[in-house]
Design a protein around this motif. Structure first.
Motif, PDB file in Angstrom:
ATOM      1  N   ARG A 198       0.825  -1.206   0.000  1.00 45.50           N
ATOM      2  CA  ARG A 198       0.000   0.000   0.000  1.00 45.50           C
ATOM      3  C   ARG A 198       0.860   1.258   0.000  1.00 45.50           C
ATOM      4  NH1 ARG A 198      -4.329  -0.589   4.747  1.00 45.50           N
ATOM      5  NH2 ARG A 198      -4.971   1.421   3.867  1.00 45.50           N
ATOM      6  N   LEU A 199       1.957   1.228   0.749  1.00 44.57           N
ATOM      7  CA  LEU A 199       2.857   2.370   0.822  1.00 44.57           C
ATOM      8  C   LEU A 199       3.526   2.626  -0.530  1.00 44.57           C
ATOM      9  CD1 LEU A 199       4.266   4.536   2.497  1.00 44.57           C
ATOM     10  CD2 LEU A 199       5.942   2.811   3.195  1.00 44.57           C
ATOM     11  N   ILE A 200       3.957   1.568  -1.192  1.00 45.46           N
ATOM     12  CA  ILE A 200       4.605   1.710  -2.500  1.00 45.46           C
ATOM     13  C   ILE A 200       3.633   2.295  -3.515  1.00 45.46           C
ATOM     14  CG2 ILE A 200       5.535   0.385  -4.453  1.00 45.46           C
ATOM     15  CD1 ILE A 200       6.808  -1.478  -2.316  1.00 45.46           C
ATOM     16  N   PHE A 201       2.418   1.764  -3.549  1.00 45.49           N
ATOM     17  CA  PHE A 201       1.432   2.272  -4.505  1.00 45.49           C
ATOM     18  C   PHE A 201       1.142   3.749  -4.258  1.00 45.49           C
ATOM     19  CE2 PHE A 201      -2.968   3.379  -5.480  1.00 45.49           C
ATOM     20  CZ  PHE A 201      -3.009   3.097  -6.837  1.00 45.49           C
ATOM     21  N   ALA A 202       0.902   4.118  -3.005  1.00 47.26           N
ATOM     22  CA  ALA A 202       0.567   5.502  -2.687  1.00 47.26           C
ATOM     23  C   ALA A 202       1.731   6.436  -3.006  1.00 47.26           C
ATOM     24  CB  ALA A 202       0.182   5.619  -1.212  1.00 47.26           C
ATOM     25  N   THR A 203       2.947   5.990  -2.732  1.00 46.49           N
ATOM     26  CA  THR A 203       4.125   6.821  -2.987  1.00 46.49           C
ATOM     27  C   THR A 203       4.282   7.117  -4.472  1.00 46.49           C
ATOM     28  OG1 THR A 203       5.277   5.919  -1.044  1.00 46.49           O
ATOM     29  CG2 THR A 203       6.630   6.956  -2.739  1.00 46.49           C
ATOM     30  N   VAL A 204       4.184   6.085  -5.290  1.00 45.72           N
ATOM     31  CA  VAL A 204       4.326   6.274  -6.736  1.00 45.72           C
ATOM     32  C   VAL A 204       3.191   7.137  -7.271  1.00 45.72           C
ATOM     33  CG1 VAL A 204       4.352   5.118  -8.977  1.00 45.72           C
ATOM     34  CG2 VAL A 204       5.596   4.119  -7.049  1.00 45.72           C
ATOM     35  N   GLU A 205       1.975   6.832  -6.867  1.00 40.12           N
ATOM     36  CA  GLU A 205       0.801   7.555  -7.379  1.00 40.12           C
ATOM     37  C   GLU A 205       0.875   9.041  -7.043  1.00 40.12           C
ATOM     38  OE1 GLU A 205      -3.215   7.645  -9.114  1.00 40.12           O
ATOM     39  OE2 GLU A 205      -1.487   6.325  -9.246  1.00 40.12           O
ATOM     40  N   LEU A 206       1.130   9.358  -5.787  1.00 43.69           N
ATOM     41  CA  LEU A 206       1.142  10.756  -5.369  1.00 43.69           C
ATOM     42  C   LEU A 206       2.333  11.507  -5.935  1.00 43.69           C
ATOM     43  CD1 LEU A 206       0.041  10.346  -1.640  1.00 43.69           C
ATOM     44  CD2 LEU A 206      -1.310  11.279  -3.512  1.00 43.69           C
ATOM     45  N   ALA A 207       3.505  10.888  -5.926  1.00 39.52           N
ATOM     46  CA  ALA A 207       4.708  11.567  -6.413  1.00 39.52           C
ATOM     47  C   ALA A 207       4.611  11.871  -7.897  1.00 39.52           C
ATOM     48  CB  ALA A 207       5.941  10.714  -6.125  1.00 39.52           C
ATOM     49  N   VAL A 208       4.152  10.912  -8.672  1.00 33.99           N
ATOM     50  CA  VAL A 208       4.057  11.125 -10.120  1.00 33.99           C
ATOM     51  C   VAL A 208       3.041  12.216 -10.430  1.00 33.99           C
ATOM     52  CG1 VAL A 208       3.327  10.073 -12.282  1.00 33.99           C
ATOM     53  CG2 VAL A 208       4.858   8.830 -10.768  1.00 33.99           C
ATOM     54  N   HIS A 209       1.876  12.178  -9.787  1.00 36.02           N
ATOM     55  CA  HIS A 209       0.865  13.199 -10.034  1.00 36.02           C
ATOM     56  C   HIS A 209       1.364  14.587  -9.649  1.00 36.02           C
ATOM     57  CE1 HIS A 209      -2.406  10.134 -10.436  1.00 36.02           C
ATOM     58  NE2 HIS A 209      -2.867  11.050 -11.238  1.00 36.02           N
ATOM     59  N   ASP A 210       1.961  14.699  -8.475  1.00 38.94           N
ATOM     60  CA  ASP A 210       2.326  16.019  -7.961  1.00 38.94           C
ATOM     61  C   ASP A 210       3.586  16.583  -8.612  1.00 38.94           C
ATOM     62  OD1 ASP A 210       0.146  15.968  -6.331  1.00 38.94           O
ATOM     63  OD2 ASP A 210       1.233  15.449  -4.514  1.00 38.94           O
ATOM     64  N   LEU A 211       4.629  15.787  -8.721  1.00 36.51           N
ATOM     65  CA  LEU A 211       5.920  16.316  -9.150  1.00 36.51           C
ATOM     66  C   LEU A 211       5.995  16.592 -10.641  1.00 36.51           C
ATOM     67  CD1 LEU A 211       8.303  14.194  -6.898  1.00 36.51           C
ATOM     68  CD2 LEU A 211       7.462  16.523  -6.538  1.00 36.51           C
TER      69      LEU A 211
END
Length: 205
Positions: free
Chosen positions: A166-179
């Motif tokens: 869950r942590l890996i999915f959330a990290t990739v999803e949020l970082a890609v969208h935001d950055l």
């Protein structure tokens, strides 16, 4: 169906090629208008003008711009689901670092065309119960596949694979969208390299 759900339902489902082409032209025009003017100023009049059709013709397909934005989000989800299914159908690399690279690259490439529009889709698109269910289903699928991968890979050292997935999915999803959607976005290749390095170090301990 609630009034809010009816509000974002497309009015016309094309049955002929010509009608489908018109519908796709509206969606493409809307993507450009929302990206250029933002959602509040992205009016249906501007969309119709960009699509080269009358406002009356646009309203034959969509009741308002909320419905158009919701359809753009649906199309984005469909494209992502198809790309993920294709990836999972084939063999994955052996090293965990290269496995992460495959999935991170997929996420990055899905947001390169217009990251500002995609951020708008995530933050402002109206969502029906059906769309929310699809989003939740896609998330569960990705988390489940990640957990299975972590549990079966010899390089992985994390003990709680369910939380890690869950942590890996959330990290990739949020970082890609935001950055990628920042006024000064991170270079896509650099983002991919750093994300892969971070995830690899995390799971290998």
């Amino acid at each position: 169906m609630t009034p809010d759900q009816r509000r974002i339902q497309p009015r016309k489902q094309p049955r002929q090629v010509r009608a489908e082409l018109t519908r796709q032209r509206i969606l493409t025009a809307a993507a450009h208008v929302f990206a250029d003017h933002g959602y509040p100023a992205g009016t249906t009049n501007r969309i119709a003008e960009r699509a080269g059709i009358s406002i009356g013709s646009l309203y034959q397909y969509f009741p308002n711009k909320d419905a158009i934005l919701a359809e753009l989000l649906t199309r984005h989800l469909d494209d992502g689901t198809a790309a993920l299914a294709k990836l999972l159908a084939g063999p994955l690399p052996g090293p965990i670092e290269e496995v992460f690279r495959v999935f991170v690259r997929l996420a990055v490439e899905a947001h390169l065309d217009d990251p500002h529009l995609l951020r708008m889709l995530r933050e402002q698109a109206p969502r029906s119960d059906e769309l929310i269910a699809r989003l939740d289903g896609m998330k569960r699928t990705m988390v489940d596949h990640t957990r299975v991968l972590l549990e079966g890979h010899p390089e992985v050292r994390v003990a709680d694979t369910a939380t890690a997935a869950r942590l890996i999915f959330a990290t990739v999803e949020l970082a890609v969208h935001d950055l990628l959607a920042e006024p000064d976005p991170i270079d896509a290749r650099r983002l991919e390299d750093e994300m892969v390095a971070m995830l690899t170090r995390y799971v290998k301990g």
